[in-house]
Design a protein around this motif. Structure first.
Motif, short mmCIF file in Angstrom:
data_model
loop_
_atom_site.label_atom_id
_atom_site.label_comp_id
_atom_site.label_asym_id
_atom_site.label_seq_id
_atom_site.Cartn_x
_atom_site.Cartn_y
_atom_site.Cartn_z
N GLU A 1 -8.69 7.77 -9.35
CA GLU A 1 -9.32 6.47 -9.55
C GLU A 1 -8.30 5.39 -9.92
N ASN A 2 -7.27 5.78 -10.69
CA ASN A 2 -6.28 4.77 -11.08
C ASN A 2 -5.50 4.25 -9.87
N VAL A 3 -5.31 5.10 -8.87
CA VAL A 3 -4.63 4.65 -7.65
C VAL A 3 -5.52 3.65 -6.90
N ILE A 4 -6.82 3.97 -6.82
CA ILE A 4 -7.76 3.05 -6.17
C ILE A 4 -7.74 1.70 -6.87
N ASN A 5 -7.75 1.72 -8.19
CA ASN A 5 -7.74 0.46 -8.93
C ASN A 5 -6.47 -0.34 -8.69
N GLU A 6 -5.34 0.35 -8.60
CA GLU A 6 -4.08 -0.36 -8.35
C GLU A 6 -4.06 -0.96 -6.95
N VAL B 1 0.84 -1.21 0.00
CA VAL B 1 0.00 0.00 0.00
C VAL B 1 0.87 1.25 0.00
N GLY B 2 1.89 1.25 0.88
CA GLY B 2 2.78 2.41 0.96
C GLY B 2 3.53 2.66 -0.33
N ASN B 3 3.98 1.61 -0.98
CA ASN B 3 4.72 1.75 -2.24
C ASN B 3 3.85 2.34 -3.34
N ILE B 4 2.59 1.89 -3.41
CA ILE B 4 1.70 2.41 -4.46
C ILE B 4 1.41 3.89 -4.23
N LEU B 5 1.13 4.24 -3.00
CA LEU B 5 0.86 5.66 -2.71
C LEU B 5 2.10 6.52 -2.97
N ALA B 6 3.26 6.00 -2.60
CA ALA B 6 4.50 6.75 -2.84
C ALA B 6 4.76 6.93 -4.33
N LYS B 7 4.44 5.90 -5.11
CA LYS B 7 4.66 5.97 -6.56
C LYS B 7 3.88 7.12 -7.18
N TYR B 8 2.71 7.41 -6.62
CA TYR B 8 1.88 8.51 -7.15
C TYR B 8 2.03 9.80 -6.33
N ASN B 9 3.08 9.83 -5.49
CA ASN B 9 3.40 11.03 -4.70
C ASN B 9 2.25 11.44 -3.79
N ILE B 10 1.58 10.44 -3.22
CA ILE B 10 0.50 10.69 -2.27
C ILE B 10 1.05 10.50 -0.86
#
Length: 526
Positions: free
Chosen positions: A506-511, A470-479
């Motif tokens: 929405e794309n972050v939610i999907n990922e 979860v942390g990696n995905i959010l970091a990837k999108y600078n969230i």
């Protein structure tokens, strides 16, 4: 988009919080003359003011769809609350941000009155005299202090007075006695008990009940040499009677920060040598100004979105029948409804409230606030405190509420279960000191978090590596993650409630949904 107008200067951190919202349009018009300000108000949803802007007839004639006014501070003397109520405008203030500043100023006045530090300083520094024998004071230890009003400020004065080993007695008909007695402080229903104290300090709002609460009649009952402190609002003590009692030494000293008419530069109390005065500086610390701006901005955001109206002063209930802390539970109830409706989208079929603890006697009001919160997402401004129960009935929403005298886990606890055509979702919460609202449980998962901001609810099987993914995905999108709380159950499932600083695309939610352990994901903004 919701529009918030800032009418007066607030700390930059409050402005930054407002500007960092994708669904909010902000106009900082603090630099404008008031006549120029009025023409900008027609499409404002919420305004933030301080004492420089009068919310009077001219102001109110200029608004169009205004839903709420946030006073960045405590006093609302500059706001015509009655006419705001008639126009359906909720008035809020920020009563806790300057708490510590006001408490510490009160203690400074108390210490000055018993030790006369300003007098000693003046004699030594200005007169250049070294006369220690002139400066015999008294000690606080063993003295009795009476506190009128035991809210956020009065209660903290009580704690500090106990630290000085004073005997503390409090009068406040709008609190549960246990708030005082749990601290080892004496609670009284008899105002005369306060009048027998060595030191008396007041921490109440100014209204018809408290104006001139201390006058000649009360002063006559006081002991000789009593000390009076007022760092709350001017006019709580009758200044003429206070002046006479100070002059004849019935009152030995007074510490005054506020006056009936301000600026108080011509007040006759300034002529007396047994009065310490300050120019209404109770909130004047750098820390409190920052907190005032942040709390005002957060309140404005919640009001604009319809998530809640924290510290509303014109609630649709009889305020005189409400202890001060109950208002926070009403706000909590509305937030629970707003939270559950966003996390459980669909046609609402029922709302159940379980109210545990001594707050149960206010359940009728809480039902209204729960409905406003739950229906706000779908109805917007068409739902309000007046029509909430009628609309719920029209829509066939079943409303059930139960009360329990005691809670197993907290002194007071509210649980709201919202059922839609899709599922049922429950949220529980309570209120801690300083009126801090916390979510404590979501669908059986224990959580400890304030319900505010942009939140992701991520449910997953309880296996290693999920938090990292979860942390990696959010970091990837600078969230950026502002807060992360995790609950687990006996079914080897986990629920993370993640507060983030940025809008969640929405794309972050999907990922996030594609993480193998993911069992479900929801988003909520309060």
């Amino acid at each position: 988009m919701h529009k918030i107008i800032v009418c007066d200067h607030i700390h930059q951190k409050g402005l930054d919080l407002l500007m960092n919202q994708n669904d909010i349009q902000v106009e900082n018009l603090a630099h404008l003359q008031k006549n120029d300000l009025y023409r900008h108000l027609i499409d404002a949803d919420v305004v933030i003011t301080r004492s420089s802007t009068s919310i009077d007839a001219t102001f109110l004639q200029s608004v169009g769809k205004l839903k709420a006014i946030v006073r960045a501070g405590v006093g609302v003397d500059n706001i015509d609350i009655l006419n705001c109520s008639k126009k359906g405008i909720v008035v809020m203030n920020v009563p806790t941000a300057n708490t510590i500043a006001a408490v510490e100023l009160t203690m400074a006045h108390i210490i000055n009155t018993v030790r006369n530090f300003p007098g000693a300083d003046s004699q030594l520094r200005i007169e250049r005299k070294w006369k220690r024998e002139d400066w015999y004071g008294t000690e606080l230890k063993g003295k009795k202090i009476g506190i009128i009003g035991f809210g956020n400020i009065g209660s903290r004065v009580g704690i500090r007075a106990k630290a000085f080993e004073m005997e503390v007695i409090v009068y406040d008909p709008y609190i549960f006695p246990s708030k005082a007695t749990d601290m080892g402080i004496i609670y009284t229903k008899n105002f005369d008990d306060i009048l027998k104290c060595d030191i008396i300090t007041i921490h109440t709002p100014k209204n018809e009940e408290t104006k001139n609460i201390i006058s000649a009649k009360e002063i006559e009952k006081m002991k000789e040499g009593v000390i009076l402190i007022n760092c709350a609002r001017g006019g709580l003590y009758n200044e003429d009677d206070l002046y006479n009692a100070l002059k004849n030494k019935k009152i030995r000293w007074a510490g005054i920060d506020v006056f009936a008419k301000e600026p108080g530069i011509d007040n006759k109390l300034l002529d007396l040598d047994n009065v310490y005065v300050t120019p209404h500086i109770g909130a004047n610390t750098l820390e409190s100004q920052e907190q005032i701006a942040l709390q005002a901005a957060q309140a404005a955001l919640e009001a604009a979105r319809g998530a809640g109206y924290p510290n509303a002063l014109n609630l649709p209930v009889k305020e005189t029948e409400l202890p001060e802390n109950i208002k926070a539970y009403l706000d909590l109830t509305q937030k629970l409804g707003f939270f559950c409706a966003q996390a459980n989208k669909g046609v609402i079929t029922s709302i159940q409230l379980l109210i545990e603890g001594e707050i149960g006697k206010y359940s009728n009001s809480m039902v209204t606030f729960a409905l406003v919160g739950a229906l706000k997402s779908s109805l917007g401004d068409n739902i309000n405190y007046v029509n909430a129960q009628f609309i719920a009935k029209e829509r066939g929403i079943e409303i059930v509420f139960k009360t329990k005298e005691l809670s197993n886990s907290y002194k007071n606890l509210i649980t709201l279960t919202l059922t839609t055509s899709e599922e049922s979702l429950s949220g529980s919460g309570t209120v801690f000191d300083e009126n801090i609202i916390k979510l404590t449980n979501i669908n059986g998962f224990n959580i400890d978090i304030e319900p505010k901001g942009k939140m992701i609810l991520f449910k997953n099987t309880d296996v290693p590596g999920v938090i990292g993914n979860v942390g990696n995905i959010l970091a990837k999108y600078n969230i950026n993650i502002a807060d992360f709380r995790l609950g687990r159950n006996m079914k080897k499932e986990a629920l993370a409630l993640i507060v983030v600083d940025n809008q969640i695309p929405e794309n972050v939610i999907n990922e996030l949904k594609n993480i193998p352990a993911c069992l479900g994901i929801k988003t909520v903004t309060i």
